[in-house]
Design a protein around this motif. Structure first.
Motif, short mmCIF file in Angstrom:
data_model
loop_
_atom_site.label_atom_id
_atom_site.label_comp_id
_atom_site.label_asym_id
_atom_site.label_seq_id
_atom_site.Cartn_x
_atom_site.Cartn_y
_atom_site.Cartn_z
N GLY A 1 38.69 45.36 45.59
CA GLY A 1 39.52 44.48 46.78
C GLY A 1 39.84 43.01 46.52
O GLY A 1 40.67 42.43 47.05
N VAL A 2 39.52 42.67 45.16
CA VAL A 2 39.51 41.23 44.69
C VAL A 2 40.89 41.22 44.21
O VAL A 2 41.37 42.14 43.15
N PRO A 3 42.03 40.39 44.62
CA PRO A 3 43.27 40.20 44.14
C PRO A 3 43.09 39.81 42.69
O PRO A 3 42.16 39.01 42.17
N ASP A 4 44.06 40.31 41.60
CA ASP A 4 43.95 39.88 40.38
C ASP A 4 44.19 38.38 40.23
O ASP A 4 43.76 37.61 39.33
N ALA A 5 44.93 37.81 41.15
CA ALA A 5 45.20 36.36 40.77
C ALA A 5 43.90 35.42 41.16
O ALA A 5 43.85 34.23 40.83
N GLN A 6 42.88 36.09 41.58
CA GLN A 6 41.64 35.16 41.70
C GLN A 6 40.65 35.54 40.34
O GLN A 6 39.67 34.69 40.38
N MET A 7 41.12 36.41 39.46
CA MET A 7 40.15 36.55 38.38
C MET A 7 40.75 36.20 36.98
O MET A 7 41.94 36.56 37.00
#
Length: 182
Positions: free
Chosen positions: A145-151
């Motif tokens: 559930g971690v958004p791509d924008a944070q990685m």
């Protein structure tokens, strides 16, 4: 009249040779997330064990956990891989779960996932393998559930070893992905 076809054929051969030299047999699209059949364990915890080599590259210190407030407290930030593999082992799933919860709790948090390899293999191959390791961890976090924008996933290949040496223990410590918060 004979020169025109010769120039075109020689130019086509030169381009084909150049492209063949730049190609890699490593596929970056097929990044598995887990291998339920894996039974290996993480490498030994001894830092810089094994024989010391004469490399011009200084090892990275994995014993320091970073500045206060960076990432979940008490959670491993290094995911280890088997030789020539980019499969995230089940033993690291709980650490990835905790990192995912930490990242999802604030959209302002960002993580850089750094893929690394041991010294064996060529530079291009190791950069590709390091990228696949970083992408495997990124995809695992995305599935949680971690958004791509944070990685962001990057590869250092064999350029930043955690342990210097030519022993299997040193190689095992270098086959890793590190999570670094910014």
């Amino acid at each position: 009249m004979l020169q025109f076809p010769f120039k075109r054929v020689s130019a086509a051969l030169a381009i084909a040779a150049l492209m063949a030299g730049c190609s890699s047999g490593v596929k970056l699209d097929d990044v598995p997330v887990e291998d339920r059949g894996a039974t290996s364990t993480a490498p030994g915890s001894g830092a810089n064990s094994g024989s010391t080599g004469q490399s011009g590259v200084a090892p990275v210190d994995l014993t320091q956990s970073g500045r206060e407030g960076e990432g979940p407290v008490g959670v491993a930030r290094v995911i280890y891989f088997d030789f020539d593999s980019f499969v995230v082992k089940p033993e690291f799933q709980s650490a990835l779960d905790q990192h995912a919860r930490f990242l999802k709790s604030s959209s302002a948090r960002k993580v850089m996932i750094e893929g690394h390899t041991d010294e064996r293999g060529g530079r291009e191959y190791n950069l590709a393998l390091g990228q696949k390791r970083a992408e495997a961890v990124r995809r695992s976090l995305a599935l949680l559930g971690v958004p791509d924008a944070q990685m962001e996933a990057v590869s250092f290949g064999k350029e930043k070893p955690a342990a210097v040496g030519h022993s299997e223990d040193a190689h095992a410590q270098n086959r890793r992905a590190e999570l670094s918060y910014r």
